[in-house]
Write a protein that holds these residues in place. Structure first.
Motif, PDB file in Angstrom:
ATOM      1  N   GLY A  10       0.832  -1.188   0.000  1.00 18.20           N
ATOM      2  CA  GLY A  10       0.000   0.000   0.000  1.00 18.20           C
ATOM      3  C   GLY A  10       0.870   1.241   0.000  1.00 18.20           C
ATOM      4  N   GLU A  11       0.264   2.387   0.242  1.00 17.61           N
ATOM      5  CA  GLU A  11       1.010   3.645   0.277  1.00 17.61           C
ATOM      6  C   GLU A  11       1.858   3.780   1.530  1.00 17.61           C
ATOM      7  OE1 GLU A  11      -1.383   7.127  -0.401  1.00 17.61           O
ATOM      8  OE2 GLU A  11      -2.523   6.120  -1.983  1.00 17.61           O
ATOM      9  N   ARG A  12       1.288   3.391   2.681  1.00 12.89           N
ATOM     10  CA  ARG A  12       1.973   3.549   3.968  1.00 12.89           C
ATOM     11  C   ARG A  12       2.639   2.274   4.455  1.00 12.89           C
ATOM     12  NH1 ARG A  12      -2.974   6.229   4.792  1.00 12.89           N
ATOM     13  NH2 ARG A  12      -2.713   8.456   5.121  1.00 12.89           N
ATOM     14  N   GLU A 111      -5.014   1.057   6.690  1.00 13.57           N
ATOM     15  CA  GLU A 111      -4.529   0.576   5.398  1.00 13.57           C
ATOM     16  C   GLU A 111      -4.265  -0.927   5.440  1.00 13.57           C
ATOM     17  OE1 GLU A 111      -1.953   2.594   2.148  1.00 13.57           O
ATOM     18  OE2 GLU A 111      -0.557   1.569   3.515  1.00 13.57           O
ATOM     19  N   ARG A 114      -7.590  -2.729   5.126  1.00 14.91           N
ATOM     20  CA  ARG A 114      -8.098  -2.666   3.748  1.00 14.91           C
ATOM     21  C   ARG A 114      -7.340  -3.628   2.833  1.00 14.91           C
ATOM     22  NH1 ARG A 114      -7.917   3.132   4.626  1.00 14.91           N
ATOM     23  NH2 ARG A 114     -10.018   3.846   5.138  1.00 14.91           N
TER      24      ARG A 114
END
Length: 181
Positions: A10-12, A111, A114
């Motif tokens: 993910g992004e983080r 996150e 998800r």
């Protein structure tokens, strides 16, 4: 059902199958007093048991144990687990824990949830993922609702912590609801 132990990005955070390389992070997690309170964990885990536990998770296809690592430096900040698989009813439990104050409030947990739910609902036949959160853990309950979990009920006085009783709030998310979110 969980024979595939993926790396999810993910992004983080990046979710990685747990292994011996994550034991130091697990040790920090299980020894943080705030984390043990938020998870209602009364037991004590010894270092050797932690090493055996993280060294053996990949052998189990009835659960998925993933280390939550930051994308910027691959630092272990927690774990997210799908366990208690009920293959007949296509359901399981979700458990997540972050290492404490250095990981709280940064979006890592939301996150991670998800990512693991996207993976579970897209690659398995799972229909339902459930969890419980204690009534004093407002931050976690907020995150669970935000990502799509729905409150189903309450187990009254499910946890006794430092002489006080606390309710466990039961929540779940269903595959059809996840697909249209």
């Amino acid at each position: 059902m969980f024979a595939n132990k993926p790396v999810l990005s993910g992004e983080r955070v990046t979710l990685r199958p747990v292994g011996p390389e994550h034991v130091e992070g697990l040790w920090e997690l299980v020894n943080d007093p705030e984390v043990t309170r938020l998870t209602g964990s009364h037991g004590v885990i010894d270092r050797g048991a932690a090493e055996i536990w993280y060294g053996s998770r990949g052998e189990h296809d009835d659960r998925l144990d993933l280390a939550i690592c930051t994308t910027e430096d691959d630092d272990y900040v927690g774990e997210v687990v799908l366990n208690d698989l009920d293959a007949h009813n296509l359901s399981c439990n979700l458990r997540i824990a972050l290492v404490g104050a250095r990981a709280f409030g940064r979006g890592y947990g939301a996150e991670a949830i998800r990512l693991v739910l996207d993976h579970a609902f897209a690659t398995t036949e799972l229909h339902r993922v459930s969890l419980e959160v204690f009534d004093f853990n407002d931050r976690a309950a907020h995150v669970y609702r935000k990502v799509g979990f729905v409150e189903e009920g309450v187990r009254r006085d499910a946890l006794r912590w430092e002489g006080e009783w606390h309710d466990a709030i039961m929540m779940s998310v269903l595959a059809p609801d996840w697909a249209v979110r």
